[in-house]
Design an enzyme around this catalytic site. Sequence first.
Site, mmCIF file in Angstrom:
data_model
loop_
_atom_site.group_PDB
_atom_site.id
_atom_site.type_symbol
_atom_site.label_atom_id
_atom_site.label_comp_id
_atom_site.label_asym_id
_atom_site.label_seq_id
_atom_site.Cartn_x
_atom_site.Cartn_y
_atom_site.Cartn_z
ATOM 1 N N HIS A 60 -65.222 -83.796 24.678
ATOM 2 C CA HIS A 60 -64.486 -82.982 25.638
ATOM 3 C C HIS A 60 -63.405 -82.100 25.017
ATOM 4 C CE1 HIS A 60 -66.228 -85.614 28.762
ATOM 5 N NE2 HIS A 60 -65.874 -86.631 27.990
ATOM 6 N N ASP A 61 -62.471 -82.718 24.322
ATOM 7 C CA ASP A 61 -61.192 -82.077 24.023
ATOM 8 C C ASP A 61 -61.260 -80.841 23.133
ATOM 9 O OD1 ASP A 61 -60.040 -83.957 25.648
ATOM 10 O OD2 ASP A 61 -59.467 -85.288 24.012
ATOM 11 N N THR A 85 -54.686 -82.393 26.138
ATOM 12 C CA THR A 85 -56.026 -82.975 26.192
ATOM 13 C C THR A 85 -55.989 -84.419 26.687
ATOM 14 O OG1 THR A 85 -55.914 -83.634 23.849
ATOM 15 C CG2 THR A 85 -56.883 -81.472 24.353
ATOM 16 N N ASP A 133 -62.478 -87.748 20.862
ATOM 17 C CA ASP A 133 -62.586 -86.308 21.033
ATOM 18 C C ASP A 133 -61.258 -85.610 20.761
ATOM 19 O OD1 ASP A 133 -61.896 -87.757 23.332
ATOM 20 O OD2 ASP A 133 -62.552 -86.195 24.700
ATOM 21 N N ASP A 134 -60.135 -86.284 21.016
ATOM 22 C CA ASP A 134 -58.841 -85.719 20.615
ATOM 23 C C ASP A 134 -58.787 -85.531 19.098
ATOM 24 O OD1 ASP A 134 -56.781 -86.232 23.182
ATOM 25 O OD2 ASP A 134 -58.351 -87.736 23.001
ATOM 26 N N GLU A 165 -61.726 -86.884 37.372
ATOM 27 C CA GLU A 165 -61.826 -86.989 35.910
ATOM 28 C C GLU A 165 -60.665 -87.840 35.403
ATOM 29 O OE1 GLU A 165 -60.417 -86.048 32.004
ATOM 30 O OE2 GLU A 165 -59.471 -85.271 33.824
ATOM 31 N N PHE A 166 -60.836 -88.475 34.253
ATOM 32 C CA PHE A 166 -59.892 -89.469 33.760
ATOM 33 C C PHE A 166 -58.463 -88.935 33.653
ATOM 34 C CE2 PHE A 166 -57.627 -91.523 30.237
ATOM 35 C CZ PHE A 166 -57.666 -92.852 30.643
ATOM 36 N N ASN A 167 -58.261 -87.798 32.990
ATOM 37 C CA ASN A 167 -56.897 -87.329 32.732
ATOM 38 C C ASN A 167 -56.134 -87.043 34.022
ATOM 39 O OD1 ASN A 167 -57.177 -87.512 29.950
ATOM 40 N ND2 ASN A 167 -57.793 -85.377 29.711
ATOM 41 N N ASN A 169 -55.831 -92.492 26.748
ATOM 42 C CA ASN A 169 -57.018 -93.214 26.292
ATOM 43 C C ASN A 169 -56.673 -94.636 25.869
ATOM 44 O OD1 ASN A 169 -59.004 -91.235 26.681
ATOM 45 N ND2 ASN A 169 -58.459 -90.217 24.762
ATOM 46 N N ASN A 187 -65.489 -88.705 36.429
ATOM 47 C CA ASN A 187 -66.076 -89.687 35.508
ATOM 48 C C ASN A 187 -65.411 -91.064 35.586
ATOM 49 O OD1 ASN A 187 -63.690 -88.988 34.229
ATOM 50 N ND2 ASN A 187 -64.629 -88.448 32.265
ATOM 51 N N ASP A 246 -53.959 -87.665 23.308
ATOM 52 C CA ASP A 246 -53.977 -89.136 23.378
ATOM 53 C C ASP A 246 -55.151 -89.679 22.562
ATOM 54 O OD1 ASP A 246 -55.885 -88.096 25.136
ATOM 55 O OD2 ASP A 246 -55.659 -89.720 26.592
#
Length: 312
Positions: A241-242, A126, A13-14, A166-168, A38, A160, A9
């Site tokens: 992150h990703d 991711t 970072d993706d 966490e977001f995902n 995102n 986060n 997405d």
Amino acid sequence: MRKVILDCDPGHDDAVAILLAAGNPDIELLGLTTVGGNHTIDHVTRNAQQVLTVAGLSGVPIYRGASRPLLNDVVTATDIHGDTGMEIHGFTLPEPAVPVEEEHAVRWIVDTLMREEPGTVTLVPTGPLTNIALAARLEPRIVERVREVVLMGGAVGAGNVTASAEFNTFVDPEAAAIVFGENWPVVMVGLDLTHQALATPAVEARFASLGTACGDFVVGLFDAFRRNYKDAQGFENPPVHDPCAVAYVIDPTVVETVRVPVSVELAGTLTRGRTVADFRAAPGADCHTAVATRLDVDRFWDLVVDAVRALG
């Protein structure tokens, strides 16, 4: 070579994860699938097109996937990723020159896994896990054909987007519960690991010194990402992150993991979307999940810089 489907997405970072997967000689990137996360599906799909255009990767197909979570309302992270989902400073993004395929991402994932030799394709999600969960429900036979699922998401410790999540996994916890619950190998590369992958000024300088379009692109991403992360979450340097999930696929010794049962909380008022790792006892022989704990930071950034250098 490891055959990889990168479900993403983009996202700053993706974008770096895409460059790492495409630029590393040990990965065969079969395609990108996009999922709302995102930002909305329209924005993240266009962003994927732009990343491939910057890198000159016209041979990597893009498939548009789920626009919303299984049950939740749409949630985005514009505070981190900006109004387009991939805000950038000091670099002009080109108009997309890579098309989006007509086939839906979930259908393509299923068809690809049923076509390729069993045990040869790794799924690397991711973003929210909506596409992966839908694929597993659409065709359950893919579960035994996947080599492993290496996902960026979750956290053993603090979240986060909430104190717990966490977001995902927060965006689509039902999808996350399906993915963690299926009997395929799952490696969770969560915040406990990815908060070690900080884009410091010294790291950014390595990309600037490349003197290439892709290097300048990464610098522009990091510059915007740093400002947004500092404003939103107080980080002096943003965690990238990703690409940590992609790095694990390339070289598992860069990322230390521990095998442990993981479940996803769906009902808690304060904990919905939390990934719960059960460390009370040694994992049983049937435990198919692991969580990432420690990153070899120097080797990680070497992998990313080398991949970006190779793309030019």
